[in-house]
Design an enzyme around this catalytic site. Structure first.
Site, PDB file in Angstrom:
ATOM      1  N   VAL A 224     -40.385 -65.044   4.258  1.00 37.48           N
ATOM      2  CA  VAL A 224     -41.817 -64.765   4.071  1.00 37.48           C
ATOM      3  C   VAL A 224     -42.596 -65.897   4.720  1.00 37.48           C
ATOM      4  O   VAL A 224     -42.435 -67.056   4.327  1.00 37.48           O
ATOM      5  CB  VAL A 224     -42.188 -64.682   2.570  1.00 37.48           C
ATOM      6  CG1 VAL A 224     -43.679 -64.420   2.412  1.00 37.48           C
ATOM      7  CG2 VAL A 224     -41.378 -63.599   1.857  1.00 37.48           C
ATOM      8  N   HIS A 225     -43.411 -65.559   5.716  1.00 38.45           N
ATOM      9  CA  HIS A 225     -44.205 -66.621   6.349  1.00 38.45           C
ATOM     10  C   HIS A 225     -45.532 -66.139   6.923  1.00 38.45           C
ATOM     11  O   HIS A 225     -46.391 -66.952   7.245  1.00 38.45           O
ATOM     12  CB  HIS A 225     -43.404 -67.292   7.464  1.00 38.45           C
ATOM     13  CG  HIS A 225     -43.314 -66.458   8.710  1.00 38.45           C
ATOM     14  ND1 HIS A 225     -42.362 -65.468   8.857  1.00 38.45           N
ATOM     15  CD2 HIS A 225     -44.057 -66.439   9.847  1.00 38.45           C
ATOM     16  CE1 HIS A 225     -42.521 -64.886  10.037  1.00 38.45           C
ATOM     17  NE2 HIS A 225     -43.538 -65.450  10.655  1.00 38.45           N
ATOM     18  N   ARG A 226     -45.723 -64.835   7.052  1.00 38.92           N
ATOM     19  CA  ARG A 226     -46.942 -64.325   7.684  1.00 38.92           C
ATOM     20  C   ARG A 226     -48.184 -64.707   6.883  1.00 38.92           C
ATOM     21  O   ARG A 226     -48.176 -64.683   5.645  1.00 38.92           O
ATOM     22  CB  ARG A 226     -46.881 -62.810   7.810  1.00 38.92           C
ATOM     23  CG  ARG A 226     -45.895 -62.316   8.843  1.00 38.92           C
ATOM     24  CD  ARG A 226     -46.533 -62.160  10.201  1.00 38.92           C
ATOM     25  NE  ARG A 226     -45.594 -61.600  11.161  1.00 38.92           N
ATOM     26  CZ  ARG A 226     -45.938 -61.151  12.361  1.00 38.92           C
ATOM     27  NH1 ARG A 226     -47.200 -61.199  12.739  1.00 38.92           N
ATOM     28  NH2 ARG A 226     -45.037 -60.677  13.185  1.00 38.92           N
TER      29      ARG A 226
ATOM     30  N   ARG B 276     -44.477 -73.903   5.342  1.00 36.98           N
ATOM     31  CA  ARG B 276     -45.738 -73.488   4.716  1.00 36.98           C
ATOM     32  C   ARG B 276     -45.476 -72.687   3.442  1.00 36.98           C
ATOM     33  O   ARG B 276     -46.180 -72.838   2.449  1.00 36.98           O
ATOM     34  CB  ARG B 276     -46.565 -72.662   5.702  1.00 36.98           C
ATOM     35  CG  ARG B 276     -47.934 -72.250   5.151  1.00 36.98           C
ATOM     36  CD  ARG B 276     -48.787 -71.544   6.188  1.00 36.98           C
ATOM     37  NE  ARG B 276     -48.253 -70.240   6.552  1.00 36.98           N
ATOM     38  CZ  ARG B 276     -47.781 -69.936   7.747  1.00 36.98           C
ATOM     39  NH1 ARG B 276     -47.752 -70.838   8.709  1.00 36.98           N
ATOM     40  NH2 ARG B 276     -47.330 -68.725   8.013  1.00 36.98           N
TER      41      ARG B 276
END
Length: 348
Positions: free
Chosen positions: A206-208, A241
């Site tokens: 998950v990074h978007r 992030r």
């Protein structure tokens, strides 16, 4: 004189694509490639290891632009790329995909009247709230060569009035994935290190920004992963992030093992042997199909529509997969060679 191609990359998926095309450029001969790394992904786990494993030449320039807002990042890249392009005076600027590095490279070249070739042109999610979608559209509309991974991408461009310089070359990521499995099987020890057996776990990423910039939505994604983790274990390489957000919100999905980002070979082998993939990454959606692993996309839309239509992928908001079939137009592993040939003898 050799044809001079200035390649702009900045993030993991671009390193993968560029590795295949750079190899094809070297094999073709008569082409000088100037590789520029914007620095968008900058640490060893997110950048350096990919250059080493994929035998990607060291960049001639590293612009070291990262860790700032979208506008600041794109602006700084534009300024620095303009200087590099004026110094090098390339015949082509080659960009990949949908990142800030892509749109900055395409705009800088277009303003200097240097022709742009866009690998992975024409992919669309039709969600203009995504920065990636804006980047794709802008890059496509200033490109002279639009190198499409699928026929759907060609059709998308035609709907926008773009038909000149459009070529269906196939997916260069498939070129890399096709060659990587044997190498990964021989070199990767990720299953042993994590004490995993083939087919007994899922892989998640998950990074978007659409998931990580909205704490409420991020919490829903983590809750969905927790439900899956109660059924079978999940291994989750965590983007820096995302880890920062998890720590600040105190959210870790149940049944999920968090690990550091992986190099290409380890990630390929982990994916190849998984039972399922859960991701918001466009690249990993495609790689899941390359490895014939079913995927669930943690978004409300996707640019990888072929994987949905072929039954190997579904949105997390959809209960079932469509009937499964093969995707026939991603190419046969020679897409990178076609890119090199079109740069040498462009067909507009």
């Amino acid at each position: 004189m050799a044809l001079k191609v200035l390649t702009v990359v900045g993030v993991r998926p671009q390193f993968i694509k560029a590795a295949a095309v750079s190899r094809a450029l070297r094999e073709h001969g008569g082409i000088q490639e100037i590789l520029v790394h914007t620095g968008q992904h900058f640490d060893q786990a997110m950048s350096g290891v990919f250059f080493e494993e994929l035998e990607l030449p060291s960049p001639a320039y590293n612009l070291e632009v990262n860790s700032v807002s979208h506008g600041a990042m794109t602006g700084r890249m534009l300024e620095k790329l303009e200087g590099v392009m004026m110094r090098e005076r390339p015949d082509w600027v080659l960009v990949y995909g949908d990142t800030n590095s892509t749109v900055a490279g395409a705009l800088a070249a277009a303003k200097l009247h240097i022709p742009v070739a866009h690998v992975e042109a024409g992919t669309r999610s039709y969600n203009r709230r995504m920065a990636e979608e804006i980047n794709r559209v802008v890059a496509d509309h200033v490109s002279s060569l639009l190198l499409c991974p699928t026929q759907t991408a060609v059709t998308n461009l035609a709907r926008e009035g773009i038909t000149a310089g459009v070529h269906h070359v196939g997916d260069v990521m498939y070129d890399v994935a096709k060659a990587a499995v044997a190498k990964a099987e021989a070199r990767s020890r990720i299953l042993e290190e994590l004490q995993l057996s083939r087919g007994t776990y899922a892989v998640a990423t998950v990074h978007r920004a659409e998931n990580t910039d909205d704490p409420e939505r991020f919490a829903r994604v983590m809750a969905w992963l927790s439900q899956q983790g109660e059924r079978s274990p999940i291994v989750m390489p965590v983007h820096p992030r995302t880890r920062k957000l998890m720590d600040s919100l105190g959210l870790v999905p149940k049944g999920t093992r968090l690990i550091e980002p992986l190099g290409y070979l380890d990630m390929a082998w982990l994916t190849h042997n998984a039972a399922a993939v859960f991701t918001d990454s466009g690249g990993l959606q495609k790689e899941a199909y390359f490895h014939r692993v079913p995927c669930v996309t943690l978004r409300n839309d996707t640019e990888c529509v072929e994987t949905i239509e072929a039954g190997w992928n579904r949105l997390w908001t959809v209960a079932d997969y469509q009937p499964r079939q093969e995707i026939t137009d991603i190419g046969d592993g020679s897409s990178s060679r076609k890119v090199a040939e079109l740069l040498v003898a462009p067909d507009f």
